[in-house]
Write an enzyme that holds these catalytic residues in place. Sequence first.
Site, PDB file in Angstrom:
ATOM      1  N   HIS A  42       0.809  -1.225   0.000  1.00 29.52           N
ATOM      2  CA  HIS A  42       0.000   0.000   0.000  1.00 29.52           C
ATOM      3  C   HIS A  42       0.838   1.269   0.000  1.00 29.52           C
ATOM      4  CE1 HIS A  42      -3.986  -1.703   0.353  1.00 29.52           C
ATOM      5  NE2 HIS A  42      -3.634  -2.439   1.374  1.00 29.52           N
ATOM      6  N   ARG A  76       6.825  -5.556   3.804  1.00 28.76           N
ATOM      7  CA  ARG A  76       5.512  -6.150   3.579  1.00 28.76           C
ATOM      8  C   ARG A  76       5.398  -6.435   2.086  1.00 28.76           C
ATOM      9  NH1 ARG A  76      -0.593  -4.229   5.169  1.00 28.76           N
ATOM     10  NH2 ARG A  76      -0.093  -2.295   4.098  1.00 28.76           N
ATOM     11  N   ASP A 122      15.700 -11.621  -0.967  1.00 30.72           N
ATOM     12  CA  ASP A 122      16.879 -11.250  -1.776  1.00 30.72           C
ATOM     13  C   ASP A 122      17.316  -9.815  -1.470  1.00 30.72           C
ATOM     14  OD1 ASP A 122      16.966 -13.701  -2.992  1.00 30.72           O
ATOM     15  OD2 ASP A 122      16.409 -13.001  -4.994  1.00 30.72           O
ATOM     16  N   GLU A 157      -6.582 -10.319   8.878  1.00 35.29           N
ATOM     17  CA  GLU A 157      -7.403  -9.167   8.490  1.00 35.29           C
ATOM     18  C   GLU A 157      -8.680  -9.568   7.767  1.00 35.29           C
ATOM     19  OE1 GLU A 157      -4.844  -6.489   6.268  1.00 35.29           O
ATOM     20  OE2 GLU A 157      -3.885  -8.106   5.185  1.00 35.29           O
ATOM     21  N   SER A 190      -7.658  -1.823   9.273  1.00 32.85           N
ATOM     22  CA  SER A 190      -8.783  -1.353   8.464  1.00 32.85           C
ATOM     23  C   SER A 190      -9.449  -2.502   7.718  1.00 32.85           C
ATOM     24  CB  SER A 190      -8.367  -0.220   7.531  1.00 32.85           C
ATOM     25  OG  SER A 190      -7.378  -0.655   6.643  1.00 32.85           O
ATOM     26  N   ASP A 191      -8.661  -3.400   7.122  1.00 32.79           N
ATOM     27  CA  ASP A 191      -9.296  -4.527   6.431  1.00 32.79           C
ATOM     28  C   ASP A 191     -10.133  -5.355   7.409  1.00 32.79           C
ATOM     29  OD1 ASP A 191      -8.648  -4.334   3.691  1.00 32.79           O
ATOM     30  OD2 ASP A 191      -6.591  -4.929   4.123  1.00 32.79           O
TER      31      ASP A 191
HETATM   32  C1  3PY Z   1      -4.994  -2.748   7.111  1.00 28.36           C
HETATM   33  O1  3PY Z   1      -5.338  -1.836   7.862  1.00 28.36           O
HETATM   34  O2  3PY Z   1      -5.759  -3.605   6.670  1.00 28.36           O
HETATM   35  C2  3PY Z   1      -3.605  -2.842   6.694  1.00 28.36           C
HETATM   36  O3  3PY Z   1      -3.229  -3.788   6.058  1.00 28.36           O
HETATM   37  C3  3PY Z   1      -2.677  -1.728   7.031  1.00 28.36           C
HETATM   38  O4  3PY Z   1      -2.144  -1.173   5.883  1.00 28.36           O
HETATM   39 MG    MG Z   2      -4.773  -4.759   5.054  1.00 26.70          MG
END
Ligand code: 3PY
Ligand code: MG
Length: 249
Positions: free
Chosen positions: A42, A67, A81, A146, A171-172
């Site tokens: 993101h 990530r 890597d 999430e 958030s997800d």
């Molecule tokens: C979320 O809030 O779902 C995340 O993955 C943070 O970026």
């Molecule tokens: Mg997320």
Amino acid sequence: MNTIKDAIKSGKTVVGTAGSPSIDVSLLADAGFDFLLFDTQHSAWEIKQLQPPIQAMRGKETAPLIRVAANEAYQICFALDAGARGVIIPMVNTRAEAEAAVRACRYYPVGNRSNAGVRGEWGEFKTYRDYMDAVNKELLIVPMIETNQALENLDAIASVPGVDVLLIGPSDLSIELGVPLDYACDTYQRALDKIAAAAAKHGIAAGMYFIPPGMDPSFFVQKGFKFFTMPWGSWAQAGIRNALAEIKR
Ligand code: 3PY
Ligand code: MG
């Protein structure tokens, strides 16, 4: 050998922040954070461009974590890597998905990580097998929780050998729970408690990808969370304002 993993294993609270391509990584890597996160899901970081900024962190106390954009072995391979000390993997929903992520992080015979001579800064080893055995043990592996499916499979995911942290995507998770960005509501809080309890039961850490706006980090510390990313911009601004006020007093 991997300070961030050692800290988590010994039950310490670790706090990192996210870098961005427009900021010199040294600025953040010298500020005392436990880890600096390169988010290729993101943010504007491109996974194939991470080797130079990670090399610039050589010898710093702050560990580089990446990530990946998705739970794909080739993405994890790019991250390792580039020299990441740990990998954060979004949307891990089942035991099989967690196992696949761990396998992608580890060399044969415990995994299927591919090798091409690029290996990050892991020190000197007598043989290449010694190096591979060491990183198989030392990499930090962080699946993100999430989704509702992941919530149903918490024990199955947390018990996969190699998983170090259950990291909430705030958030997800709130969207999947039907309470978008409502981080204070009971439904959301119950889910957090369930995740913290599963992590504790399996002797691993629970983490929050970020502290929701307006919420106090100590609230999550009291719930047992041990892994956080914090935004550094407001802290930097506060430090600059204080320094200026001091001079002008
Ligand atoms: C979320 O809030 O779902 C995340 O993955 C943070 O970026
Ligand atoms: Mg997320």
